[in-house]
Design an enzyme around this catalytic site. Sequence first.
Site, PDB file in Angstrom:
ATOM      1  CD  GLN A 164      -2.777   1.065   2.492  1.00 13.37           C
ATOM      2  OE1 GLN A 164      -3.718   0.286   2.482  1.00 13.37           O
ATOM      3  NE2 GLN A 164      -2.502   1.814   3.528  1.00 13.37           N
ATOM      4  CD  GLU A 206      -2.524   7.810   2.269  1.00 18.29           C
ATOM      5  OE1 GLU A 206      -1.299   7.809   2.497  1.00 18.29           O
ATOM      6  OE2 GLU A 206      -3.351   7.265   3.021  1.00 18.29           O
ATOM      7  CG  ASP A 243       0.579   0.426   5.645  1.00 20.14           C
ATOM      8  OD1 ASP A 243       0.518  -0.768   6.010  1.00 20.14           O
ATOM      9  OD2 ASP A 243      -0.366   1.237   5.812  1.00 20.14           O
ATOM     10  CD  GLU A 286       0.965   1.407   8.863  1.00 19.75           C
ATOM     11  OE1 GLU A 286       1.833   2.309   8.764  1.00 19.75           O
ATOM     12  OE2 GLU A 286      -0.241   1.618   8.686  1.00 19.75           O
ATOM     13  CG  ASP A 313      -3.228   0.952  10.246  1.00 19.16           C
ATOM     14  OD1 ASP A 313      -4.121   1.331  11.022  1.00 19.16           O
ATOM     15  OD2 ASP A 313      -3.262   1.222   9.020  1.00 19.16           O
ATOM     16  CE  LYS A 338      -4.562   4.808   9.699  1.00 19.93           C
ATOM     17  NZ  LYS A 338      -4.901   3.562   8.956  1.00 19.93           N
ATOM     18  NE  ARG A 367      -7.832   5.684   8.394  1.00 21.43           N
ATOM     19  CZ  ARG A 367      -8.549   4.689   8.908  1.00 21.43           C
ATOM     20  NH1 ARG A 367      -9.110   4.832  10.103  1.00 21.43           N
ATOM     21  NH2 ARG A 367      -8.698   3.543   8.275  1.00 21.43           N
ATOM     22  CB  SER A 368      -6.528   6.806   2.107  1.00 20.12           C
ATOM     23  OG  SER A 368      -7.673   6.072   2.481  1.00 20.12           O
ATOM     24  CE  LYS A 389       1.170   5.362   6.521  1.00 20.71           C
ATOM     25  NZ  LYS A 389       0.450   4.089   6.714  1.00 20.71           N
TER      26      LYS A 389
HETATM   27  P1  PGA Z   1      -6.668   4.033   5.135  1.00 19.05           P
HETATM   28  O1  PGA Z   1      -5.192   3.476   5.141  1.00 19.05           O
HETATM   29  O2  PGA Z   1      -6.703   5.387   5.689  1.00 19.05           O
HETATM   30  O3  PGA Z   1      -7.082   3.963   3.688  1.00 19.05           O
HETATM   31  O4  PGA Z   1      -7.492   3.045   5.931  1.00 19.05           O
HETATM   32  C1  PGA Z   1      -4.129   4.131   5.725  1.00 19.05           C
HETATM   33  C2  PGA Z   1      -3.184   3.117   6.326  1.00 19.05           C
HETATM   34  O5  PGA Z   1      -3.374   1.904   6.152  1.00 19.05           O
HETATM   35  O6  PGA Z   1      -2.252   3.495   7.033  1.00 19.05           O
HETATM   36 ZN    ZN Z   2      -1.775   1.065   7.441  1.00 11.84          ZN
END
Ligand code: PGA
Ligand code: ZN
Length: 432
Positions: A164, A206, A243, A286, A313, A338, A367-368, A389
């Site tokens: 990712q 992102e 990640d 991650e 995460d 988060k 978040r994304s 991050k």
């Molecule tokens: P997400 O992913 O905000 O799309 O859930 C971010 C991450 O996995 O760190």
């Molecule tokens: Zn993550």
Amino acid sequence: MSAIKSVTGRRVWDSRGNPTVEVDVVLENGVLGRAIAPAGASRGTREAMDLRDGGPALQGSGVGKAVSNVNGPIAAALLGQDIRDQAEIDATLLQLDPSKLKDKLGGNAMVATSLATLHAAALNAQKPLWRHVADHYARAPSLPLPEIQIFGGGAHAGRRVDIQDFMIMVPGASSFDEVMEVTNEVYFAAGDIMAQRGDLAGVADEGGWWPLFRSNEEALETLVAAIEKAGEKPGDRVVISLDVAASEFGTDGSYTLALEDRKLSSGDLIDLLGGWLDAYPIVSIEDPLGEDDTAGMIEFTRQFGDRVQIIGDDYVVTNAALVQQAAQDNACNCALIKVNQAGTVTEAVEAFTAAQNAGWTAVVSARSGETEDVSISHLSTGLGSGQLKVGSFQRSERMVKWNECLRIQDDLGANAFVGGKPLARTWWGKNR
Ligand code: PGA
Ligand code: ZN
């Protein structure tokens, strides 16, 4: 004077064009605190759930019910409460929705409200948010070391590659400004390399370059080449962070790398990632295994925990109890924090504290799906989390967070930057 006079929700739109929840909290003295809920795409199954309207409109992602919950039960319950008591405010939200996944009020309604009250409390105390957080939670504030995405992937890039986030960290930098400069050079060097190959195709969710690669390894090779093209020696001032977000391509200890049409057992994936740790200057990784693969996480940490930061995460979803369990199992050594995974500021700080108590490092994360909200830049600094991050080095919903850190630096002083200290446990830290 510090009592809550009104709480108002409204629908606004995030960086992916999806609706999300903004909350205004106004105090008796006229102070206004405001925050917006972010939204994930690769969510853990145990994290707080956003309440979405469903149905045909807006691809089912409407937030009408969540906004109504803010304007109805949440506003009624918080009316007259003392803004200085964040724990009590968040306890009230939890009383309204004691469900495990917070799907009654909605994690989106809750997190926007909780963060808006935190902003109002800071303004009421006439402090910048980072200072209020540091004082309120009795922490030593510091400017975090950023983790910055160069290539997006996984759920943020139509699953074009399996991994990712391909990120860099600049632990060898002596200031936050230096991190920004080095990142600019590496980011555009990566873009140049992609362009020369005819592989430049815009950016992922992102802001990282779209991953037009033939294999996950090609992405890693290209990242190393970009670091070199930027005039850096990989592993020296600049290092790599991944990640894997393995829950997105595997369950029950069985994984599928779609890019190579290859099935892997938990052990195969551990071996593959272990090979990458040997071949590339990776200091942080991650979710290397899936959120349900406890045995895999334990085995990965047993093999590599003394040389790389292993971030949970999806595996711990900003939940203090899950952090404690993972620490007991020795299943990772760092927690991603988060706020919207937890649902409230209080619970996110509890998860952070649990990580610290376990001797782990911690990374405050966006978040994304993001917005102009800069709460996390302040939370990361105020808690002294050490790492932040935010996504990549393009698109304003990302840059606004890095830029806010620069403003905070003007208040806090450049020597508040933690640099490579959080990576002391990794080979990078040990080799210094
Ligand atoms: P997400 O992913 O905000 O799309 O859930 C971010 C991450 O996995 O760190
Ligand atoms: Zn993550």
